[in-house]
Design an enzyme around this catalytic site. Structure first.
Site, PDB file in Angstrom:
ATOM      1  N   THR A   1      -9.154  -5.188   7.319  1.00  0.00           N
ATOM      2  CA  THR A   1      -7.867  -4.539   7.066  1.00  0.00           C
ATOM      3  C   THR A   1      -7.695  -3.238   7.847  1.00  0.00           C
ATOM      4  O   THR A   1      -8.678  -2.537   8.131  1.00  0.00           O
ATOM      5  CB  THR A   1      -7.719  -4.221   5.560  1.00  0.00           C
ATOM      6  OG1 THR A   1      -6.743  -3.194   5.380  1.00  0.00           O
ATOM      7  CG2 THR A   1      -9.004  -3.716   4.955  1.00  0.00           C
TER       8      THR A   1
ATOM      9  N   TYR B   1     -11.696   1.262  -1.506  1.00  0.00           N
ATOM     10  CA  TYR B   1     -11.270  -0.028  -0.947  1.00  0.00           C
ATOM     11  C   TYR B   1     -11.572  -0.081   0.558  1.00  0.00           C
ATOM     12  O   TYR B   1     -12.182  -1.035   1.059  1.00  0.00           O
ATOM     13  CB  TYR B   1      -9.764  -0.227  -1.193  1.00  0.00           C
ATOM     14  CG  TYR B   1      -9.188  -1.406  -0.448  1.00  0.00           C
ATOM     15  CD1 TYR B   1      -9.322  -2.690  -0.935  1.00  0.00           C
ATOM     16  CD2 TYR B   1      -8.515  -1.227   0.770  1.00  0.00           C
ATOM     17  CE1 TYR B   1      -8.814  -3.781  -0.241  1.00  0.00           C
ATOM     18  CE2 TYR B   1      -8.000  -2.306   1.468  1.00  0.00           C
ATOM     19  CZ  TYR B   1      -8.145  -3.582   0.962  1.00  0.00           C
ATOM     20  OH  TYR B   1      -7.650  -4.652   1.657  1.00  0.00           O
TER      21      TYR B   1
ATOM     22  N   LYS C   1     -14.264  -2.633   2.480  1.00  0.00           N
ATOM     23  CA  LYS C   1     -13.828  -3.567   3.518  1.00  0.00           C
ATOM     24  C   LYS C   1     -14.523  -3.276   4.855  1.00  0.00           C
ATOM     25  O   LYS C   1     -14.830  -4.184   5.621  1.00  0.00           O
ATOM     26  CB  LYS C   1     -12.303  -3.482   3.687  1.00  0.00           C
ATOM     27  CG  LYS C   1     -11.537  -4.222   2.593  1.00  0.00           C
ATOM     28  CD  LYS C   1     -11.647  -5.720   2.833  1.00  0.00           C
ATOM     29  CE  LYS C   1     -10.817  -6.540   1.886  1.00  0.00           C
ATOM     30  NZ  LYS C   1     -10.911  -7.979   2.162  1.00  0.00           N
TER      31      LYS C   1
HETATM   32  O1  G4F Z   1       2.120  -1.112  -0.485  1.00  0.00           O
HETATM   33  P1  G4F Z   1       0.906  -0.289  -0.627  1.00  0.00           P
HETATM   34  O2  G4F Z   1       0.318  -0.211  -1.974  1.00  0.00           O
HETATM   35  O3  G4F Z   1      -0.119  -0.805   0.458  1.00  0.00           O
HETATM   36  P2  G4F Z   1      -1.422  -0.139   1.128  1.00  0.00           P
HETATM   37  O4  G4F Z   1      -2.044   0.861   0.248  1.00  0.00           O
HETATM   38  O5  G4F Z   1      -1.050   0.303   2.504  1.00  0.00           O
HETATM   39  O6  G4F Z   1      -2.412  -1.380   1.211  1.00  0.00           O
HETATM   40  C1  G4F Z   1      -1.984  -2.689   1.604  1.00  0.00           C
HETATM   41  O7  G4F Z   1      -2.170  -2.842   3.000  1.00  0.00           O
HETATM   42  C2  G4F Z   1      -3.527  -2.753   3.454  1.00  0.00           C
HETATM   43  C3  G4F Z   1      -3.521  -2.940   4.967  1.00  0.00           C
HETATM   44  O8  G4F Z   1      -3.445  -1.685   5.590  1.00  0.00           O
HETATM   45  C4  G4F Z   1      -4.367  -3.796   2.750  1.00  0.00           C
HETATM   46  F1  G4F Z   1      -5.664  -3.711   3.149  1.00  0.00           F
HETATM   47  C5  G4F Z   1      -4.286  -3.603   1.254  1.00  0.00           C
HETATM   48  O9  G4F Z   1      -5.030  -4.632   0.599  1.00  0.00           O
HETATM   49  C6  G4F Z   1      -2.821  -3.698   0.831  1.00  0.00           C
HETATM   50  O10 G4F Z   1      -2.354  -5.001   1.107  1.00  0.00           O
HETATM   51  O11 G4F Z   1       1.228   1.223  -0.174  1.00  0.00           O
HETATM   52  C7  G4F Z   1       1.779   1.517   1.070  1.00  0.00           C
HETATM   53  C8  G4F Z   1       2.113   3.001   1.130  1.00  0.00           C
HETATM   54  C9  G4F Z   1       0.966   3.910   0.669  1.00  0.00           C
HETATM   55  O12 G4F Z   1       0.854   4.965   1.587  1.00  0.00           O
HETATM   56  C10 G4F Z   1       1.431   4.444  -0.668  1.00  0.00           C
HETATM   57  O13 G4F Z   1       0.964   5.749  -0.992  1.00  0.00           O
HETATM   58  O14 G4F Z   1       3.195   3.253   0.236  1.00  0.00           O
HETATM   59  C11 G4F Z   1       2.930   4.462  -0.465  1.00  0.00           C
HETATM   60  N1  G4F Z   1       3.696   4.426  -1.709  1.00  0.00           N
HETATM   61  C12 G4F Z   1       4.700   5.283  -2.035  1.00  0.00           C
HETATM   62  N2  G4F Z   1       5.174   4.989  -3.260  1.00  0.00           N
HETATM   63  C13 G4F Z   1       3.536   3.574  -2.737  1.00  0.00           C
HETATM   64  C14 G4F Z   1       4.454   3.933  -3.707  1.00  0.00           C
HETATM   65  N3  G4F Z   1       2.686   2.528  -2.895  1.00  0.00           N
HETATM   66  C15 G4F Z   1       2.782   1.814  -4.037  1.00  0.00           C
HETATM   67  N4  G4F Z   1       1.986   0.742  -4.205  1.00  0.00           N
HETATM   68  N5  G4F Z   1       3.673   2.143  -5.050  1.00  0.00           N
HETATM   69  C16 G4F Z   1       4.538   3.190  -4.928  1.00  0.00           C
HETATM   70  O15 G4F Z   1       5.320   3.482  -5.831  1.00  0.00           O
END
Ligand code: G4F
Length: 343
Positions: A125, A149, A153
């Site tokens: 990842t 995480y 990985k």
């Molecule tokens: O959608 P996310 O939770 O994905 P994240 O953390 O980038 O991880 C995903 O992608 C990775 C590949 O780079 C994979 F390895 C992993 O398994 C997964 O599929 O968050 C994306 C971004 C982060 O920076 C987070 O801080 O969105 C920001 N964010 C802002 N508000 C939020 C939120 N994330 C989540 N989940 N929920 C929010 O309310």
């Protein structure tokens, strides 16, 4: 008929992959965690639940995975099983490491023990780059993980390289950047935004609560990325490949694009935790910040260079981020109130 084993078959990528492989005539086995709940919604949604052969096994238990491989003797393995939610890895670092690293170690040791001549795809990842050092990340960019995480990985990634070189296991690591779709779980930010904005549109929710809007990701479409991992595992090459689009979008921009598709006129105001988004048409607040969604450590920026997989295997992304958002918003609109939940 070639036998394929997919661990993590109930997730977004597992479902897309199973669908592709079944349509090509492969015999597809899926691993279901012993005692775990079977999240069959995605396979049922594709109408393939009865076509995959589900086997109970536990990747963190060596004897269990050994017995499974001995029984199936797969020609091809896709290891998609993981604790994949970054935020949760701060709460459950041990479980995350156990599944994401020791599970992979068990898998490789079992293959070695049984002397299986099979191809293996390991889901690495972009999260391994963490606090990025290069502007655009390639297979050669330094890794600098920012979460349990990312560390788990990265350890599994290096293990794959070592087992490939030392024991000649046919392992490819796919360094996949964020990839989303209609089948994405709602805990991830993209699907949270599209599904919750549809609820705001239908007035069953007041506003969406988000964390860091400044995070920048290279978001691609999961169905395109699954094609890439299939190409990796059915080629003669055993190597590491970045799968990305080389295009970036911030969480704020993703929210804005989604809101506009739903006919909102989104206007952002305020700073940091006080930032809000208002719909100019109605003057209603449609997004607020909730600090609980901030990460203890953040990955600010990810952008991947997919040149190597393009020149080696001929893969390139087919769906733009705008097209992907359209698909997700349309799906959430169509299925609003139909109780279709992919977790
Ligand atoms: O959608 P996310 O939770 O994905 P994240 O953390 O980038 O991880 C995903 O992608 C990775 C590949 O780079 C994979 F390895 C992993 O398994 C997964 O599929 O968050 C994306 C971004 C982060 O920076 C987070 O801080 O969105 C920001 N964010 C802002 N508000 C939020 C939120 N994330 C989540 N989940 N929920 C929010 O309310």
């Amino acid at each position: 008929m070639k036998k394929v084993l997919i661990t993590g078959i109930f997730g977004q990528d597992g479902a897309f992959l199973a669908k592709r492989l079944l349509s090509q005539g492969f015999r597809v086995f899926g691993l279901a965690r012993r005692g775990g709940s079977i999240k069959s919604d995605r396979l049922r949604y594709f109408g393939i639940l009865d076509d995959v052969e589900i086997k109970n096994s536990e990747i963190i238990d060596f004897s269990s995975i050994l017995k499974l491989l001995e029984e199936i003797k797969p020609d091809v393995i896709f290891n998609l099983a993981a604790q994949s939610f970054v935020q949760d890895s701060f709460i459950n670092p041990w479980m995350t490491s156990n599944i994401n690293y020791f599970g992979v170690l068990n898998l490789y040791e079992a293959i070695r023990f049984l002397k299986l001549d099979c191809k293996v795809y390991q889901a690495s990842t972009s999260e391994m780059y963490g606090k990025t050092i290069d502007d655009v990340q390639t297979e050669k960019s330094p890794f600098n993980p920012q979460s349990p995480y990312g560390i788990s990985k990265l350890a599994a990634h290096h293990l794959g390289v070592i087992y490939r070189e030392t024991y000649k296991l046919k392992i490819s690591n796919g360094i996949l950047f964020n990839h989303e779709s209609e089948l994405r779980g709602r805990e991830f930010v993209t699907r949270k935004i599209t599904s919750q904005l549809v609820e705001v549109k239908n007035e069953s929710r007041d506003f969406v609560l988000l964390g860091n809007l400044n995070a920048v990701r290279d978001w691609g479409y999961a169905a395109d990325y699954v094609k890439a991992i299939e190409m990796m595992n059915f080629s003669e090459v055993n190597d590491d490949f970045v799968v990305a689009t080389n295009n970036i979008t911030s969480v704020r921009e993703f929210f804005k694009k989604s809101a506009e598709l739903l006919d909102f006129k989104p206007i952002f105001s305020g700073n940091n935790a006080e930032e809000i988004c208002t719909d100019k048409k109605t003057n209603k607040v449609i997004m607020k910040i909730d600090k609980n969604y901030y990460r203890p450590l953040e990955v600010d920026y990810l952008r991947g260079d997919y040149s190597k997989i393009n020149s080696t295997l001929g893969w390139k992304p087919e769906t733009s981020v705008d097209e992907m958002i359209e698909k997700m918003v349309s799906f959430d609109l169509e299925n609003y109130n139909k109780n279709i939940y992919f977790i």
